[in-house]
Scaffold this active site. Sequence first.
Site, PDB file in Angstrom:
ATOM      1  N   VAL A 123      12.869  28.175 -12.826  1.00 49.94           N
ATOM      2  CA  VAL A 123      12.346  27.990 -11.252  1.00 49.94           C
ATOM      3  C   VAL A 123      11.625  29.264 -10.860  1.00 49.94           C
ATOM      4  O   VAL A 123      12.214  30.469 -11.043  1.00 49.94           O
ATOM      5  CB  VAL A 123      13.767  27.829 -10.457  1.00 49.94           C
ATOM      6  N   GLU A 124      10.393  29.163 -10.614  1.00 47.61           N
ATOM      7  CA  GLU A 124       9.481  30.121 -10.242  1.00 47.61           C
ATOM      8  C   GLU A 124       9.535  30.171  -8.709  1.00 47.61           C
ATOM      9  O   GLU A 124       9.235  28.901  -8.147  1.00 47.61           O
ATOM     10  CB  GLU A 124       8.054  29.888 -10.691  1.00 47.61           C
TER      11      GLU A 124
END
Length: 130
Positions: A123-124
Amino acid sequence: MRFTVDRLDHLVLTVRDRDISASWYQRVLGMEIEEYGRNNRVALSFGGQKLNLRPEGSEGWTTAEAARPGVSDLCFVTAIASDDVVRHLESCGVQVVEGPVARLGALGPTTSVYCLDPDRNLVEIASYQG
């Protein structure tokens, strides 16, 4: 006539445990949990998009041939600064994998922070303000 798409409406994530994943995305990223359709399907809404959670092995979904937990890289945009994202993740007990680091998003330069969700999807969390 040339065919084009306008925007992304939703993504489907295959998850090991729908409730754990829904809780994580609500607690850590502030998404709203909503049940919809048959069989108590769960979606997470944010902005004008949503993330549908498909439990691994569940029936009745049209999905990718090799859909499985932990194979996605997702990028979400926030309006807060990356240093604040890091502090928030740490306060939620979420380990930062990388960042803040400079990246290039769909609208230009971003500063991004990376973590893993409960299924180990990357998850960015990107900020266009730094």
